[in-house]
Motif scaffolding. Structure first.
Motif, PDB file in Angstrom:
ATOM      1  N   PHE A 182       7.271  -9.338 -13.276  1.00 24.13           N
ATOM      2  CA  PHE A 182       6.367  -9.938 -12.288  1.00 24.13           C
ATOM      3  C   PHE A 182       6.946  -9.823 -10.876  1.00 24.13           C
ATOM      4  CE2 PHE A 182       5.081 -12.903 -15.954  1.00 24.13           C
ATOM      5  CZ  PHE A 182       4.096 -12.029 -16.376  1.00 24.13           C
ATOM      6  N   ILE A 183       8.266 -10.014 -10.772  1.00 22.96           N
ATOM      7  CA  ILE A 183       8.912  -9.855  -9.470  1.00 22.96           C
ATOM      8  C   ILE A 183       8.783  -8.409  -8.992  1.00 22.96           C
ATOM      9  CG2 ILE A 183      11.136  -9.885  -8.266  1.00 22.96           C
ATOM     10  CD1 ILE A 183      11.908 -12.269 -10.074  1.00 22.96           C
ATOM     11  N   ALA A 184       8.968  -7.459  -9.915  1.00 15.26           N
ATOM     12  CA  ALA A 184       8.842  -6.045  -9.554  1.00 15.26           C
ATOM     13  C   ALA A 184       7.422  -5.718  -9.093  1.00 15.26           C
ATOM     14  CB  ALA A 184       9.233  -5.170 -10.743  1.00 15.26           C
ATOM     15  N   ILE A 185       6.427  -6.244  -9.803  1.00 16.46           N
ATOM     16  CA  ILE A 185       5.030  -6.002  -9.421  1.00 16.46           C
ATOM     17  C   ILE A 185       4.745  -6.599  -8.047  1.00 16.46           C
ATOM     18  CG2 ILE A 185       2.627  -6.595  -9.974  1.00 16.46           C
ATOM     19  CD1 ILE A 185       3.473  -6.410 -12.965  1.00 16.46           C
ATOM     20  N   GLU A 186       5.231  -7.827  -7.840  1.00 20.67           N
ATOM     21  CA  GLU A 186       5.017  -8.487  -6.555  1.00 20.67           C
ATOM     22  C   GLU A 186       5.669  -7.698  -5.415  1.00 20.67           C
ATOM     23  OE1 GLU A 186       5.366 -13.016  -4.800  1.00 20.67           O
ATOM     24  OE2 GLU A 186       7.003 -12.244  -6.050  1.00 20.67           O
ATOM     25  N   ALA A 187       6.901  -7.236  -5.649  1.00 18.96           N
ATOM     26  CA  ALA A 187       7.616  -6.483  -4.619  1.00 18.96           C
ATOM     27  C   ALA A 187       6.945  -5.138  -4.335  1.00 18.96           C
ATOM     28  CB  ALA A 187       9.067  -6.271  -5.034  1.00 18.96           C
ATOM     29  N   LEU A 188       6.506  -4.449  -5.387  1.00 22.56           N
ATOM     30  CA  LEU A 188       5.793  -3.184  -5.186  1.00 22.56           C
ATOM     31  C   LEU A 188       4.501  -3.415  -4.414  1.00 22.56           C
ATOM     32  CD1 LEU A 188       6.248  -1.481  -8.673  1.00 22.56           C
ATOM     33  CD2 LEU A 188       7.152  -0.642  -6.497  1.00 22.56           C
ATOM     34  N   SER A 198      -4.566  -2.679   0.837  1.00 18.05           N
ATOM     35  CA  SER A 198      -4.995  -4.069   0.685  1.00 18.05           C
ATOM     36  C   SER A 198      -4.177  -4.711  -0.432  1.00 18.05           C
ATOM     37  CB  SER A 198      -6.482  -4.129   0.325  1.00 18.05           C
ATOM     38  OG  SER A 198      -6.688  -3.660  -1.007  1.00 18.05           O
ATOM     39  N   ARG A 199      -4.062  -6.039  -0.393  1.00 16.47           N
ATOM     40  CA  ARG A 199      -3.300  -6.732  -1.425  1.00 16.47           C
ATOM     41  C   ARG A 199      -3.882  -6.472  -2.807  1.00 16.47           C
ATOM     42  NH1 ARG A 199       1.563  -8.258  -2.039  1.00 16.47           N
ATOM     43  NH2 ARG A 199       1.542  -9.330  -0.015  1.00 16.47           N
ATOM     44  N   GLU A 200      -5.193  -6.491  -2.926  1.00 15.82           N
ATOM     45  CA  GLU A 200      -5.830  -6.282  -4.228  1.00 15.82           C
ATOM     46  C   GLU A 200      -5.499  -4.907  -4.788  1.00 15.82           C
ATOM     47  OE1 GLU A 200     -10.257  -6.328  -6.345  1.00 15.82           O
ATOM     48  OE2 GLU A 200     -10.067  -6.454  -4.155  1.00 15.82           O
ATOM     49  N   VAL A 201      -5.662  -3.886  -3.978  1.00 22.64           N
ATOM     50  CA  VAL A 201      -5.405  -2.519  -4.433  1.00 22.64           C
ATOM     51  C   VAL A 201      -3.921  -2.322  -4.735  1.00 22.64           C
ATOM     52  CG1 VAL A 201      -5.357  -0.089  -3.697  1.00 22.64           C
ATOM     53  CG2 VAL A 201      -7.403  -1.479  -3.320  1.00 22.64           C
ATOM     54  N   ALA A 202      -3.047  -2.831  -3.889  1.00 23.60           N
ATOM     55  CA  ALA A 202      -1.605  -2.672  -4.095  1.00 23.60           C
ATOM     56  C   ALA A 202      -1.153  -3.334  -5.389  1.00 23.60           C
ATOM     57  CB  ALA A 202      -0.842  -3.262  -2.906  1.00 23.60           C
ATOM     58  N   GLN A 204      -3.057  -4.045  -8.061  1.00 19.47           N
ATOM     59  CA  GLN A 204      -3.620  -3.303  -9.195  1.00 19.47           C
ATOM     60  C   GLN A 204      -2.806  -2.051  -9.484  1.00 19.47           C
ATOM     61  OE1 GLN A 204      -7.698  -2.646  -7.961  1.00 19.47           O
ATOM     62  NE2 GLN A 204      -8.442  -4.367  -9.199  1.00 19.47           N
ATOM     63  N   LEU A 205      -2.470  -1.310  -8.462  1.00 14.82           N
ATOM     64  CA  LEU A 205      -1.693  -0.090  -8.644  1.00 14.82           C
ATOM     65  C   LEU A 205      -0.305  -0.388  -9.195  1.00 14.82           C
ATOM     66  CD1 LEU A 205      -2.625   1.874  -5.379  1.00 14.82           C
ATOM     67  CD2 LEU A 205      -3.339   2.429  -7.719  1.00 14.82           C
ATOM     68  N   ALA A 206       0.340  -1.430  -8.678  1.00 15.62           N
ATOM     69  CA  ALA A 206       1.684  -1.782  -9.124  1.00 15.62           C
ATOM     70  C   ALA A 206       1.678  -2.213 -10.589  1.00 15.62           C
ATOM     71  CB  ALA A 206       2.246  -2.900  -8.240  1.00 15.62           C
ATOM     72  N   ALA A 207       0.739  -3.083 -10.948  1.00 18.09           N
ATOM     73  CA  ALA A 207       0.686  -3.586 -12.321  1.00 18.09           C
ATOM     74  C   ALA A 207       0.361  -2.473 -13.309  1.00 18.09           C
ATOM     75  CB  ALA A 207      -0.344  -4.711 -12.423  1.00 18.09           C
ATOM     76  N   GLN A 208      -0.629  -1.643 -12.968  1.00 13.30           N
ATOM     77  CA  GLN A 208      -1.007  -0.548 -13.867  1.00 13.30           C
ATOM     78  C   GLN A 208       0.118   0.466 -14.002  1.00 13.30           C
ATOM     79  OE1 GLN A 208      -3.706  -0.222 -15.820  1.00 13.30           O
ATOM     80  NE2 GLN A 208      -2.813   1.662 -16.634  1.00 13.30           N
TER      81      GLN A 208
END
Length: 272
Positions: A182-188, A198-202, A204-208
């Motif tokens: 979760f920290i990695a996704i948040e940082a990415l 945008s925060r939403e797109v960033a 989504q891309l990080a999590a996927q």
């Protein structure tokens, strides 16, 4: 070995128990009528019963007397009281603990010398069917009992078998591991926003991306280092990023995070 006709009682109906109940019905083929639960929170239990159609028991003893398999999913601080309460009703039944803290020896002792005990260490992605769970069994537990526990827990994701002495290591890698991810996704995501996304797109891309990378490791069986090399073309952006990660101590930080979680898990086990 557990069949879809086996009766399963959940003592405690929190998030992890709810995930197992939902997945047992959806993926394990169990009828709602073959699953029952108890919980001190009447409202939460009523909602679970209404949503999934399972049985509602008024006491832990009643639930254990009815069941073939008992899943302990209460908080560690109340576990000793619950175990003493159900010691008689659980006799001859398979008991699976998904609660942290109590060793197999202690579980068995508080159950009155119960021989059929499996201790499981799941993680929170089990709530979406992508869990990683390790299981260890008491000496008196049969191969069929271990198969039963694995079949139930596998409805929420990956299951591995291990010695109990390695469950602290499991805590460090997969038990605490979702927090690292979760920290990695948040940082990415932050990095993407910094670069103009945008925060939403960033997010989504990080999590996927983390999801897809993990799936590549599991489905190809390739070493993660080899898969990393497939992405790092000579002189390209990725090798520059990898160099930045190494300079920042990324790899060492994860190694230390696992070690810290393992050490704390051992401390809590001794304290308990």
């Amino acid at each position: 070995m557990m069949t879809t006709a086996s009766k399963i009682a959940f003592i405690g109906a929190g998030n992890m128990a709810t995930a197992l109940i939902r997945s047992s019905i959806a993926r394990g083929g169990h009828e709602p009528s073959s699953i029952g639960a108890t919980d001190v929170r009447d409202q939460a239990l009523d909602a679970l019963v209404a949503q999934h159609g399972i049985r509602r028991f008024s006491s832990n003893v009643e639930a254990c007397g009815w069941a073939d398999v008992i899943v302990l999913a209460v908080k560690p601080q109340v576990m000793p009281t619950v175990l003493r309460e159900i010691s008689g009703a659980s006799a001859g039944k398979l008991v699976i603990s998904i609660a942290a803290g109590l060793s197999i020896a202690k579980l068995s002792e508080l159950l009155g010398g119960h021989p059929r005990v499996v201790r499981a260490m799941p993680n929170t992605p089990a709530m979406v069917g992508e869990g990683a769970t390790a299981i260890a069994a008491a000496p008196g537990t049969s191969a069929a009992d271990l198969d039963t526990a694995e079949a139930l827990l596998k409805t929420t994701g990956l299951v591995v078998r291990t010695d109990e002495k390695l469950l602290d290591a499991v805590t460090g890698v997969s038990g605490s591991g979702p927090a690292y991810a979760f920290i990695a996704i948040e940082a990415l995501s932050d990095g993407g926003v910094r670069a103009g996304l945008s925060r939403e797109v960033a997010t989504q891309l990080a999590a996927q991306t983390l999801l897809g990378a993990a799936k590549l490791v599991l489905e190809t069986g390739e070493h993660p280092g080899k898969l990393k090399d497939m992405v790092t073309s000579p002189g390209g952006p990725t090798i520059a990023a990898v160099a930045a990660l190494e300079a920042s101590g990324f790899r060492h930080a994860l190694l230390e995070a696992v070690a810290a979680a393992v050490a704390r898990s051992k401390e809590l086990a001794v304290a308990g």
